[in-house]
Design an enzyme around this catalytic site. Structure first.
Site, PDB file in Angstrom:
ATOM      1  N   ARG A   5       0.469  -1.228   0.333  1.00 45.55           N
ATOM      2  CA  ARG A   5       0.066   0.129   0.099  1.00 45.55           C
ATOM      3  C   ARG A   5       1.310   1.228   0.334  1.00 45.55           C
ATOM      4  O   ARG A   5       2.330   1.568   0.284  1.00 45.55           O
ATOM      5  CB  ARG A   5      -0.646  -0.102   1.262  1.00 45.55           C
ATOM      6  CG  ARG A   5      -0.162   0.696   2.918  1.00 45.55           C
ATOM      7  CD  ARG A   5       0.029  -1.583   3.192  1.00 45.55           C
ATOM      8  NE  ARG A   5       0.594  -1.245   4.177  1.00 45.55           N
ATOM      9  CZ  ARG A   5      -0.217  -0.502   5.746  1.00 45.55           C
ATOM     10  NH1 ARG A   5      -1.507  -0.331   5.721  1.00 45.55           N
ATOM     11  NH2 ARG A   5       0.764   0.218   7.080  1.00 45.55           N
ATOM     12  N   ASP A  35      10.279  -3.782   6.728  1.00 42.15           N
ATOM     13  CA  ASP A  35       9.343  -3.618   7.897  1.00 42.15           C
ATOM     14  C   ASP A  35       9.541  -3.894   9.402  1.00 42.15           C
ATOM     15  O   ASP A  35       8.847  -2.822   9.994  1.00 42.15           O
ATOM     16  CB  ASP A  35       8.210  -4.017   6.939  1.00 42.15           C
ATOM     17  CG  ASP A  35       9.013  -5.672   6.862  1.00 42.15           C
ATOM     18  OD1 ASP A  35       9.442  -5.924   7.749  1.00 42.15           O
ATOM     19  OD2 ASP A  35       7.836  -6.023   5.761  1.00 42.15           O
ATOM     20  N   ASN A  53      12.926 -14.280  15.293  1.00 40.46           N
ATOM     21  CA  ASN A  53      11.179 -14.287  14.256  1.00 40.46           C
ATOM     22  C   ASN A  53      11.061 -15.475  13.948  1.00 40.46           C
ATOM     23  O   ASN A  53      11.554 -16.437  14.128  1.00 40.46           O
ATOM     24  CB  ASN A  53      12.520 -13.965  12.684  1.00 40.46           C
ATOM     25  CG  ASN A  53      10.866 -14.051  11.593  1.00 40.46           C
ATOM     26  OD1 ASN A  53      10.430 -14.617  11.736  1.00 40.46           O
ATOM     27  ND2 ASN A  53      12.347 -13.049  10.889  1.00 40.46           N
ATOM     28  N   GLY A  88      12.626  -8.564   5.362  1.00 40.36           N
ATOM     29  CA  GLY A  88      13.873  -9.639   4.651  1.00 40.36           C
ATOM     30  C   GLY A  88      14.063 -10.018   3.908  1.00 40.36           C
ATOM     31  O   GLY A  88      13.055 -10.908   3.574  1.00 40.36           O
TER      32      GLY A  88
END
Length: 621
Positions: free
Chosen positions: A148, A368, A427, A212
């Site tokens: 977006r 991000d 992660n 990433g």
């Protein structure tokens, strides 16, 4: 009123004087918008706008206009608006209650206003128009499910966000391989820039961020070399084997401080054919690649570089040792720049194509998660963050990396954030399990939105079955609900029956995984964590937020949902000198966001579930 008249009135109202605005007090009557707010940035329209149409309305102008809603309009249920006066970034809704009780909705997009909703008639307190001191920015946020373009406005220590254009991110699947459709994504970004130009705002700058580990190869003409592989492409298995033939795992961790995940760029590059790498001039992370395609320099921002498992966080540079051991051409790896670097301007070609002026391009945090963590509204020590979305990234901010054997064995990572801070994090698989389950159900003819799935889960039996979300079988299964059922059967638990049971199983398991990860963080750092901040799209899941507070037995604070876009824009403001430091930026987030606190409950039940969950995990962890 025909469509042509509507367009004419839209165009004539782009820059009205205040006197003209006050003469156009719009009223919604009889199911049709008879008189219009001054700016409705949504064109073209094929038909006159009906009450049920989705329109974007600038509530700053609507409040000046004293927008009045008739008695047969009432506010749809909205937990934020239900609280009366609130600062709010997001969608508000009104519903017209027809005789058949079918609701037609008009989403309204506020610009971070103090909204006063005293009665169902929906009168709003007037607000002052934006002053000439407001700063306007554009953020392109590319996610694994969608991308977006967001318009951010910074004024008087308040940040407001408006989504200008959203578009799907649909990977290309071809003969068992998975690629990103870079051409389509950039085409959609350009469409968003054209919409932004029609807003006639004095935009200062733009920056792109993305997930990433993935990279785009560029040729000597700065053109992408297809394909751009998806991190879930099965080639990573080959890359992992090739890597460990050349270098052992302790050496890799000592050089990079990054956790072992086969999807990292190190293993993807090891899977590449040498000829393809030889034909490339450089490689860039996806966010950096889009900054380059906009007209910026071909550089990689440090937060993105740190995800590749080829960057040395102590040296602050590419690991030449690893590059040589892997026989990767050093010239392929571009200059690494700090977060918030000014790297160029929108190209003349895109200026002509979109109608935008010569915007500055800023490399904010191209990763991000780095951008999202910059927007965590925390203050003081002893807090952790969870960036919740397709992936769950839980961690703490530190001044120095931790490269100990314990950190390696617990599989934590040291990524770099704004101001060269270290994001010590893990992660872990997040809402991916639910996203993939939802996709399967839709393919089978049972589409559910996330709100419905959450409702079904809330009513399902607690702790009926649990899974280990980190199991390899959940990385890219053909059928996620079937993979969950198989895990449960193998671990002698009931197979979840129906979407509600599967969803509850996923959410409870994630919450218990978050507890385990939080305890590992405390063990690694030797510091207690008193509060968990959850940001990102996953923070909208009220049930998961409460489950998390219950599991960790600590307060959970959620918001902002749009942490990545907010961080992207605030780092642009820092780069351009509009803000002084990260502390000021986070203070702005606290003052501009609706934050919600979840208090822990049901200690005994969740402690019993924790003991069951521990038995599902590998013994070495």
């Amino acid at each position: 009123m025909n469509s042509s008249d509507f367009v004419d009135r839209y165009e004539s109202a782009l820059n009205p004087s205040l006197d003209t605005i006050q003469q156009r007090s719009p009223v919604i009557e009889g199911g049709v918008i008879e008189r219009l707010p001054s700016i409705i940035p949504l064109l073209p329209l094929k038909e006159p706008p009906l009450l049920g149409d989705v329109l974007r309305v600038d509530l700053t102008l609507a409040a000046i206009l004293k927008l009045t809603l008739p008695a047969n309009l009432s506010l749809a249920h909205n937990p934020i608006l239900d609280q009366g006066i609130q600062k709010f970034n997001g969608w508000a809704s009104c519903s017209m209650l027809s005789p058949s009780d079918s609701a037609k909705r008009i989403p309204l997009l506020p610009m971070n206003l103090q909204l006063s909703i005293p009665s169902p008639t929906g009168f709003m307190d007037p607000v002052e128009p934006k002053s000439s001191m407001a700063k306007h920015y554009l953020a392109c946020d590319l996610g694994a499910e969608s991308g977006r373009l967001v318009h951010g406005v910074l004024e008087e220590n308040q940040l407001s966000l408006e989504e200008i254009h959203r578009f799907p991110n649909t990977p290309i699947r071809n003969q068992g391989s998975i690629h990103w459709n870079i051409d389509q994504l950039f085409h959609e970004l350009q469409k968003g820039l054209e919409i932004a130009a029609r807003l006639k705002q004095p935009f200062q700058s733009i920056s792109c961020d993305s997930w990433g580990v993935d990279y785009i190869l560029f040729d000597a003409d700065n053109a992408p070399i297809p394909p751009t592989f998806h991190y879930r492409d099965p080639r990573t298995a080959i890359g992992t084997q090739r890597t460990f033939r050349r270098v052992d795992w302790p050496t890799i961790f000592a050089e990079t401080g990054v956790q072992m995940m086969p999807l990292n760029a190190l293993y993807q590059l090891a899977a590449e054919e040498k000829e393809r790498l030889q034909n490339a001039q450089t490689l860039l992370g996806v966010g950096d690649g889009f900054n380059c395609l906009l007209g910026g320099k071909a550089v990689i921002e440090i937060s993105m570089a740190s995800t590749f498992q080829l960057f040395n966080p102590k040296a602050g540079a590419w690991s030449t040792r690893l590059l040589d051991l892997m026989d990767f051409p050093r010239e392929l790896f571009p200059s690494v720049v700090p977060s918030g670097s000014r790297i160029g301007a929108l190209s003349p070609e895109l200026q002509r194509a979109t109608g935008l002026p010569e915007l500055e391009i800023v490399a904010t945090c191209s990763h991000d998660t780095g951008a999202a963590v910059a927007a965590v509204p925390a203050k003081g020590p002893q807090w952790a963050y969870l960036s919740s979305g397709t992936w769950s990234l839980m961690g703490v901010e530190r001044a120095e990396p931790i490269l100990t054997d314990a950190c390696r064995d617990l599989n934590f990572t040291n990524e770099i954030g704004y101001g060269n801070s270290i994001r010590l994090l893990k992660n872990i698989s997040g809402l991916w399990l639910l996203q993939e389950s939802r996709r399967v159900w839709e393919d089978e003819g049972s589409p559910y939105d996330y709100a419905k799935l959450t409702e079904l889960a809330r009513n399902a039996q607690p702790f009926a079955s649990l899974v280990n979300p980190t199991e390899a079988r959940f990385v890219a299964p053909e059928n996620m609900p079937a993979a969950i059922a198989a895990f449960c059967q193998e671990s002698e638990q009931p197979k979840p029956q129906g979407a509600g049971a599967v969803t509850r199983c996923i959410l409870e398991s994630l919450a218990l995984l978050y507890r385990k990860t939080l305890e590992e963080l405390e063990a690694l750092t030797g510091e207690s964590i008193e509060v968990l901040h959850i940001v990102g799209g996953g923070s909208k899941n009220d049930l998961l937020n409460q489950f998390t507070a219950n599991a960790i037995q600590r307060p959970v604070i959620t918001g902002p949902v749009e942490a990545t876009a907010a961080g992207n824009i605030l780092i642009q403001a820092l780069a351009l000198g509009h803000l002084q430091d990260l502390g000021e930026a986070r203070e702005i987030v606290r003052g501009s966001s609706h934050l919600k606190t979840y208090s822990p409950m049901d200690r005994e039940a969740w402690e019993a579930a924790r003991r069951r969950f521990a038995k599902l995990l590998p013994t070495q962890s």
